[in-house]
Design a protein around this motif. Structure first.
Motif, PDB file in Angstrom:
ATOM      1  N   VAL A  94      22.138   8.803  59.015  1.00 57.95           N
ATOM      2  CA  VAL A  94      22.000   8.606  60.238  1.00 57.95           C
ATOM      3  C   VAL A  94      22.735   7.884  61.053  1.00 57.95           C
ATOM      4  N   LEU A  95      24.143   6.756  60.132  1.00 53.42           N
ATOM      5  CA  LEU A  95      24.863   5.686  60.608  1.00 53.42           C
ATOM      6  C   LEU A  95      25.954   7.165  61.590  1.00 53.42           C
ATOM      7  N   PHE A  96      26.235   8.303  60.827  1.00 51.56           N
ATOM      8  CA  PHE A  96      27.742   8.607  61.007  1.00 51.56           C
ATOM      9  C   PHE A  96      26.974  10.068  61.612  1.00 51.56           C
ATOM     10  N   VAL A  97      25.638  10.495  62.026  1.00 56.24           N
ATOM     11  CA  VAL A  97      25.109  11.640  63.092  1.00 56.24           C
ATOM     12  C   VAL A  97      24.975  10.867  64.394  1.00 56.24           C
ATOM     13  N   VAL A  98      24.709   9.134  64.464  1.00 60.20           N
ATOM     14  CA  VAL A  98      25.304   8.264  65.533  1.00 60.20           C
ATOM     15  C   VAL A  98      26.652   8.222  66.441  1.00 60.20           C
ATOM     16  N   VAL A  99      27.426   8.212  65.050  1.00 55.91           N
ATOM     17  CA  VAL A  99      28.705   7.740  65.617  1.00 55.91           C
ATOM     18  C   VAL A  99      29.151   9.190  65.917  1.00 55.91           C
ATOM     19  N   VAL A 100      29.094  10.845  65.358  1.00 53.50           N
ATOM     20  CA  VAL A 100      29.757  11.316  66.468  1.00 53.50           C
ATOM     21  C   VAL A 100      29.131  11.860  67.276  1.00 53.50           C
ATOM     22  N   ARG A 101      27.995  12.189  67.147  1.00 52.31           N
ATOM     23  CA  ARG A 101      27.328  12.116  68.808  1.00 52.31           C
ATOM     24  C   ARG A 101      27.664  10.870  69.839  1.00 52.31           C
ATOM     25  N   ARG A 102      27.727  10.261  69.380  1.00 52.34           N
ATOM     26  CA  ARG A 102      28.273   8.734  70.086  1.00 52.34           C
ATOM     27  C   ARG A 102      29.601   9.340  70.889  1.00 52.34           C
ATOM     28  N   HIS A 103      30.611   9.830  69.831  1.00 50.80           N
ATOM     29  CA  HIS A 103      31.253  10.283  70.946  1.00 50.80           C
ATOM     30  C   HIS A 103      31.940  11.983  71.532  1.00 50.80           C
ATOM     31  N   THR A 104      31.155  12.354  70.690  1.00 51.10           N
ATOM     32  CA  THR A 104      31.100  13.861  70.578  1.00 51.10           C
ATOM     33  C   THR A 104      30.282  14.420  72.689  1.00 51.10           C
ATOM     34  N   ARG A 105      29.065  14.535  72.149  1.00 50.42           N
ATOM     35  CA  ARG A 105      28.262  15.495  73.062  1.00 50.42           C
ATOM     36  C   ARG A 105      27.502  13.765  73.989  1.00 50.42           C
ATOM     37  N   GLY A 175      29.058  15.931  58.929  1.00 47.67           N
ATOM     38  CA  GLY A 175      30.184  17.982  59.486  1.00 47.67           C
ATOM     39  C   GLY A 175      28.659  17.873  60.255  1.00 47.67           C
ATOM     40  N   ILE A 176      27.193  17.841  59.885  1.00 47.71           N
ATOM     41  CA  ILE A 176      26.137  18.560  60.331  1.00 47.71           C
ATOM     42  C   ILE A 176      26.249  17.507  62.516  1.00 47.71           C
ATOM     43  N   GLY A 177      26.204  16.763  62.375  1.00 47.98           N
ATOM     44  CA  GLY A 177      26.513  15.871  63.902  1.00 47.98           C
ATOM     45  C   GLY A 177      27.460  16.938  64.391  1.00 47.98           C
ATOM     46  N   ALA A 178      28.803  16.989  64.024  1.00 47.78           N
ATOM     47  CA  ALA A 178      29.780  18.005  64.827  1.00 47.78           C
ATOM     48  C   ALA A 178      28.920  19.039  65.325  1.00 47.78           C
ATOM     49  N   VAL A 179      28.636  20.080  64.272  1.00 49.83           N
ATOM     50  CA  VAL A 179      27.673  21.168  64.099  1.00 49.83           C
ATOM     51  C   VAL A 179      26.562  21.416  65.594  1.00 49.83           C
ATOM     52  N   THR A 180      26.523  20.326  65.053  1.00 52.51           N
ATOM     53  CA  THR A 180      24.467  20.476  66.150  1.00 52.51           C
ATOM     54  C   THR A 180      25.039  19.675  67.490  1.00 52.51           C
ATOM     55  N   ALA A 181      26.032  19.250  67.836  1.00 48.69           N
ATOM     56  CA  ALA A 181      26.384  18.677  69.017  1.00 48.69           C
ATOM     57  C   ALA A 181      26.881  19.480  69.746  1.00 48.69           C
ATOM     58  N   GLN A 182      27.713  20.873  69.546  1.00 49.66           N
ATOM     59  CA  GLN A 182      28.362  21.906  69.801  1.00 49.66           C
ATOM     60  C   GLN A 182      27.032  22.980  69.807  1.00 49.66           C
ATOM     61  N   LEU A 183      26.163  22.577  69.406  1.00 48.68           N
ATOM     62  CA  LEU A 183      24.411  23.737  69.781  1.00 48.68           C
ATOM     63  C   LEU A 183      24.213  23.257  70.695  1.00 48.68           C
ATOM     64  N   SER A 184      24.112  21.990  71.384  1.00 50.44           N
ATOM     65  CA  SER A 184      22.839  21.402  72.224  1.00 50.44           C
ATOM     66  C   SER A 184      23.815  20.962  73.197  1.00 50.44           C
ATOM     67  N   ALA A 185      22.491  21.250  74.178  1.00 50.60           N
ATOM     68  CA  ALA A 185      23.303  20.929  75.696  1.00 50.60           C
ATOM     69  C   ALA A 185      23.030  19.260  75.747  1.00 50.60           C
ATOM     70  N   SER A 186      22.332  18.673  75.105  1.00 47.00           N
ATOM     71  CA  SER A 186      22.133  17.259  75.674  1.00 47.00           C
ATOM     72  C   SER A 186      22.126  16.659  74.527  1.00 47.00           C
ATOM     73  N   ARG A 188      20.247  13.974  73.177  1.00 41.93           N
ATOM     74  CA  ARG A 188      18.773  13.623  72.766  1.00 41.93           C
ATOM     75  C   ARG A 188      18.025  15.533  72.225  1.00 41.93           C
ATOM     76  N   THR A 189      19.048  16.287  72.790  1.00 48.96           N
ATOM     77  CA  THR A 189      18.843  17.321  72.074  1.00 48.96           C
ATOM     78  C   THR A 189      19.555  18.018  70.636  1.00 48.96           C
ATOM     79  N   CYS A 190      20.722  17.018  70.306  1.00 51.76           N
ATOM     80  CA  CYS A 190      21.654  17.218  69.786  1.00 51.76           C
ATOM     81  C   CYS A 190      21.089  15.916  68.628  1.00 51.76           C
ATOM     82  N   ALA A 191      20.652  14.949  68.442  1.00 43.91           N
ATOM     83  CA  ALA A 191      20.155  13.848  68.076  1.00 43.91           C
ATOM     84  C   ALA A 191      18.973  14.645  67.535  1.00 43.91           C
TER      85      ALA A 191
END
Length: 519
Positions: A94-105, A175-186, A188-191
């Motif tokens: 969860v920590l690493f997804v939060v960090v990736v999502r924060r600086h991308t999506r 890596g999961i966070g980086a991929v989902t950040a490309q797929l989602s449009a927001s 919240r959806t990325c999370a």
């Protein structure tokens, strides 16, 4: 110009922004691992007692589904890290997804990526920067955990392997966070996408550990147990984590090249042209924006309650020593109270997510649009407050019901009203939730403290005796003042005092919010 030009500057900015969030999160994870490593030797008199406990763990399908199996029942480290290997690895992810999502999506959604991209910064610089940051965080987490476990008495080689497991889990989650950040449009959806992937990985691992073992090998969380850090270690398996992380990173870069800035490959579903008249009410709007999150948390709380309820009756097989039983007594007397002491902290983070979303509404300008209508400050602020606190109470109620269902299903002996036991933690959760709200009220730059309060109080409550802290220090935690229901009677005095403290903090929060500017 290179597509990664400027990544070093973005990396410095990201490390500065995450110094509190990542620092506190990693510190709590490391301390929990060290505490488990240090406490285990005193729980069991000899190796025979440890083997008996490990075999009892493996004999319970519910415990194996939650924590994973102990592959080497003679290993002290395997027993000590039972909960850390899989369950706490989820918190690492969860920590690493939060960090990736924060600086991308999140950066794209706010428009800051577009502003930065207008300078001499390449298209893939944000991804490159966050990749390096997560690598640094993974190395720090793995190294600190390995050193801490080794100093606590576990084998050095096993501690290195275990640190590698946590570091690898973090890299795969990034890596999961980086991929989902490309797929989602927001954001919240990325999370939601990332949480879904981690949830599937956990379910696959649980199914493999309690059924066909090959399913565990399909999940990175399953690799955590199969690697056998403190037993017959499969060192080669540690290389699978960075390889999978690199593959996911390459996929994220390829997907990034196929979409426009600010959009996702999976387009967001357009809403109605005209909003419902009910959304003119601030409370209804808050429910609408947090409704999906509340539903997901409710389902998770119910499942968690049922699982823990099914585990509780058989825990006696693990507590043959008086020392082990005394530690459970210190955590809350009955195991149910000990479970609730941790669950209450986790569920308090629902209030944190609501407040964090409210802070983003303010920084992104959505709050200003709402307040430009007939909606008052009191209504807007109060709506988020009510959803955060009432939602936390609802989650505790659902957990109590789940505990009762699981406990009855496992034919547990009568121990009292489990719903009342869960309700006993509501006032303490409200105090922490009020501090979370106060952090937002003081200013959006202080909203990051919303993630700190629950973890800080959990450390005080669970590690006070281990660190031999003075009583007045541990008493700073609201959770320390909750009676261990059902082994102890409900205390109206404690509930009233904690509720009064929460009310006082909310009054201060409203006074501060009323006085400051909206950003």
């Amino acid at each position: 110009m290179s597509t990664t030009a400027g990544w070093r500057l973005l990396l410095r900015l990201a490390l500065r922004r995450d110094r509190v969030l990542a620092g506190v999160w990693i510190a709590v994870l490391v301390m929990m691992s060290v505490a488990s490593a240090a406490a285990t030797p005193s729980l069991y008199a000899d190796q025979a007692a440890r083997v008996h406990a490990a075999e009892a763990l493996n004999a319970s399908p519910a415990i194996v589904a939650l924590y994973g199996p102990v592959l080497d029942v003679t290993s002290e480290g395997e027993l000590a890290m039972t909960k850390m290997t899989v369950l706490y690895a989820v918190f690492v992810a969860v920590l690493f997804v939060v960090v990736v999502r924060r600086h991308t999506r999140v950066e794209e959604e706010s428009g800051r990526t577009e502003l930065v991209g207008g300078t001499a910064v390449g298209r893939n610089a944000p991804l490159a920067a966050v990749a390096v940051e997560t690598l640094l965080l993974a190395v720090a987490l793995g190294a600190l955990t390995a050193v801490g476990n080794a100093l606590s008495g576990l084998s050095a080689a096993g501690s290195m392997a275990f640190g590698g497991l946590w570091a690898g889990t973090g890299l795969v989650a990034a890596g999961i966070g980086a991929v989902t950040a490309q797929l989602s449009a927001s954001a919240r959806t990325c999370a939601g996408f990332a949480a879904g992937v981690i949830g599937v990985a956990f379910v696959l691992r649980a199914a493999g550990d309690t059924g066909p073992q090959w399913l565990s090998w399909l999940s990175p969380l399953g690799w955590n147990t199969q690697a056998g850090a403190y037993g017959d270690t499969r060192w080669w398996l540690l290389a699978a984590y960075p390889v999978l992380a690199l593959v996911l990173g390459a996929v994220a870069v390829a997907l990034r090249a196929r979409r426009d800035l600010g959009s996702g490959l999976l387009a967001a579903r357009p809403g109605p042209a005209t909003g419902s008249p009910r959304l003119a009410d601030a409370f209804t709007l808050a429910i609408r924006t947090s409704g999906t999150t509340l539903v997901l948390w409710t389902l998770a709380a119910g499942v968690m309650g049922v699982v823990f309820g099914m585990i509780a009756p058989g825990i006696g097989d693990l507590l043959d020593s008086a020392t082990a039983q005394s530690i459970i007594d210190e955590l809350g007397g009955e195991l149910v109270a000990a479970i609730l002491s941790v669950v209450a902290v986790v569920l308090t983070y629902f209030a944190t997510t609501v407040v964090a979303h409210t802070a983003r509404d303010e920084t992104d300008g959505r709050a200003e649009l709402v307040l430009a209508t007939g909606t008052s400050r009191a209504a807007w602020f109060g709506a988020s407050l009510v959803v955060a606190l009432v939602g936390t109470a609802l989650l505790l109620v659902v957990t109590g019901l789940g505990l009762w269902i699981g406990y009855v299903a496992a034919d547990g002996p009568g121990i009292g009203n489990l719903l009342v036991a869960a309700l006993a933690w509501v006032p303490a959760a409200w105090v922490v939730g009020a501090l979370v709200v106060l952090s937002l009220a003081w200013g959006t730059r202080w909203a990051v403290l919303a993630w700190v309060w629950p973890a800080a109080f959990m450390v005080l409550a669970l590690m006070g005796d281990l660190l031999q802290l003075p009583a007045w220090v541990t008493d700073l935690s609201p959770y320390a003042h909750v009676p261990a229901v059902p082994s102890e009677p409900w205390s109206w005095g404690s509930a009233t005092a904690l509720s009064a403290v929460a009310a006082g903090l909310l009054v201060v929060a409203w006074w501060r919010f009323r006085e400051r500017d909206i950003h």
